[in-house]
Scaffold this active site. Structure first.
Site, PDB file in Angstrom:
ATOM      1  N   GLY A   1      -8.241  -3.989   0.005  1.00 51.42           N
ATOM      2  CA  GLY A   1      -9.250  -4.312   1.007  1.00 51.42           C
ATOM      3  C   GLY A   1     -10.672  -4.017   0.578  1.00 51.42           C
TER       4      GLY A   1
ATOM      5  N   ALA B   1      -5.112  -7.651   8.390  1.00 52.55           N
ATOM      6  CA  ALA B   1      -4.403  -8.905   8.643  1.00 52.55           C
ATOM      7  C   ALA B   1      -4.833  -9.516   9.976  1.00 52.55           C
ATOM      8  CB  ALA B   1      -2.896  -8.653   8.633  1.00 52.55           C
TER       9      ALA B   1
ATOM     10  N   LYS C   1      -5.637   6.003   1.220  1.00 51.72           N
ATOM     11  CA  LYS C   1      -6.440   5.790   2.434  1.00 51.72           C
ATOM     12  C   LYS C   1      -5.559   5.754   3.679  1.00 51.72           C
ATOM     13  CE  LYS C   1      -5.529   1.094   2.676  1.00 51.72           C
ATOM     14  NZ  LYS C   1      -5.230   0.166   3.774  1.00 51.72           N
TER      15      LYS C   1
ATOM     16  N   LYS D   1       0.839  -1.203   0.000  1.00 52.43           N
ATOM     17  CA  LYS D   1       0.000   0.000   0.000  1.00 52.43           C
ATOM     18  C   LYS D   1       0.876   1.257   0.000  1.00 52.43           C
ATOM     19  CE  LYS D   1      -3.595  -2.748   0.827  1.00 52.43           C
ATOM     20  NZ  LYS D   1      -2.952  -4.027   1.089  1.00 52.43           N
TER      21      LYS D   1
ATOM     22  N   SER E   1      -5.745  -0.352  12.797  1.00 56.49           N
ATOM     23  CA  SER E   1      -5.072   0.470  11.798  1.00 56.49           C
ATOM     24  C   SER E   1      -3.793   1.093  12.358  1.00 56.49           C
ATOM     25  CB  SER E   1      -6.004   1.586  11.305  1.00 56.49           C
ATOM     26  OG  SER E   1      -5.302   2.488  10.477  1.00 56.49           O
ATOM     27  N   ARG E   2      -2.649   0.662  11.823  1.00 56.36           N
ATOM     28  CA  ARG E   2      -1.373   1.202  12.303  1.00 56.36           C
ATOM     29  C   ARG E   2      -1.193   2.665  11.880  1.00 56.36           C
ATOM     30  NH1 ARG E   2       1.796  -3.144   8.778  1.00 56.36           N
ATOM     31  NH2 ARG E   2      -0.007  -4.252   9.519  1.00 56.36           N
TER      32      ARG E   2
ATOM     33  N   ASP F   1     -12.363   0.475   1.970  1.00 55.55           N
ATOM     34  CA  ASP F   1     -10.991   0.394   2.473  1.00 55.55           C
ATOM     35  C   ASP F   1     -10.627   1.644   3.266  1.00 55.55           C
ATOM     36  OD1 ASP F   1      -8.691  -1.064   2.808  1.00 55.55           O
ATOM     37  OD2 ASP F   1      -7.823  -0.580   0.865  1.00 55.55           O
TER      38      ASP F   1
END
Length: 334
Positions: A139, A143, A194, A109, A257-258, A247
């Site tokens: 997406g 994960a 995103k 990404k 979400s990191r 997504d």
């Protein structure tokens, strides 16, 4: 692709681990490359990746683990790249094995910093791989939810519909549903953008903005994404489709979400460097922000209006005060 095609996954992180898990549901053998030899030895002994998604247990007899990227590439017909975009060139520079006639799918990404290209374009221009042999896995999907076998959705994009369907069939199972798309460039740019908007959402949360502002921010983000992608690659697409809006929403709102986590730390007062050191995983949106900003800026009069990307860039790369930057941003949203 033939039915008995061989698969390889390039990368040792959470998304690479999740994709390997998905493939192991449908194929007998997956060639899995990761740099860390200690992690390889741990998987062989303990059946799980010690560093990422450690709850996922593998049948090691299905895995051909190697820390030599050439072995994995040589053995496979279909190769999935799932490493941070910032490190892609370093890994590819090790290649002595040809990528010719391979089917390449990117689960990355971001933008390749050295070429300022999305991954699909990088493979096409650098390795002369035709676009009908290049695809994108996007997406909305995390994960961590794949590890938990929670119902998740993927979009597999490729200009060759048969090749997209080929991988979709091999990733689909009782907890993964796949759809296909021909918009390889648009979906890949959306997957990159995103992450930037998720950082913005995180910064806003860290600054104390509430749910109302988050909703306004996300509704503006999808329109900004539409403008940006349209300026980059114009074709008929529904920006409200799950590969774009879906997504964006899952990345902007999820606790997994990191990128949102990274932004939240910045909003709470962490410096960029301290936030990066605190996190165990890479926030792709940090690198994507710089690339997206400059790609758009270089278009001159034809550039898209991107107040959110600009605001995140000012905070991350011009080291401006997040509180002041987002106060100005509130006046540009509707």
């Amino acid at each position: 692709m033939k039915k008995d095609s061989k698969f390889a996954v390039i990368g040792g992180g959470s998304w690479a681990t999740a994709i390997t898990k998905m493939l192991c549901e449908s194929v007998q053998t997956v060639h899995w490359y990761m740099r860390n030899q200690d992690a390889i030895e741990h998987i062989k002994k303990e059946d799980h990746n010690p560093n990422y998604l450690s709850s996922v247990e593998f049948d090691v007899s299905q895995l051909k683990l190697t820390n030599d990227i050439n072995i994995a590439v040589a053995e496979a017909d279909c190769i999935v790249f799932a490493i941070p975009s910032a490190f892609l060139k370093t890994e590819l520079d090790q290649l002595t094995t040809s990528l010719k006639d391979k089917l390449i799918f990117s689960a990355i990404k971001g933008i390749v910093p050295e070429s300022s290209l999305i991954v699909g374009e990088h493979f096409h221009k650098t390795y002369d791989i035709p676009f009908d042999h290049i695809g994108v896995i996007t997406g909305p999907c995390h994960a961590e939810e794949v590890a938990l076998e929670r119902l998740s959705y993927l979009t597999i994009a490729c200009s060759n519909e048969d090749n997209a369907k080929f991988l979709a069939d091999h990733l689909s199972n009782h907890y993964i549903k796949c759809k296909t798309s021909e918009d390889i460039i648009g979906t890949e740019y959306a997957a990159m953008l995103k992450n930037i908007y998720a950082i913005a959402a995180g910064i806003a949360h860290g600054l104390g903005y509430g749910d109302n502002f988050q909703a306004v921010l996300m509704s503006n983000a999808i329109r900004e994404m539409k403008r940006y992608i349209k300026k980059t690659y114009k074709m008929k697409r529904n920006i409200n489709d799950s590969a774009y809006l879906g997504d964006l929403l899952v990345t902007g709102y999820s606790v997994f979400s990191r990128n949102r986590m990274f932004g939240n730390m910045i909003g709470k007062g962490y410096t960029v460097k301290s936030a990066q050191l605190e996190m165990s995983m890479i926030a792709e949106g940090y690198y994507a922000t710089k690339s997206a900003y400059h790609i758009n800026k270089n278009k001159g009069d034809k550039k898209a209006r991107t107040p959110i990307i600009n605001a995140v860039y000012e905070v991350l790369y011009e080291h401006k005060n997040p509180k002041k930057v987002f106060l100005k941003l509130t006046e540009k949203l509707d």
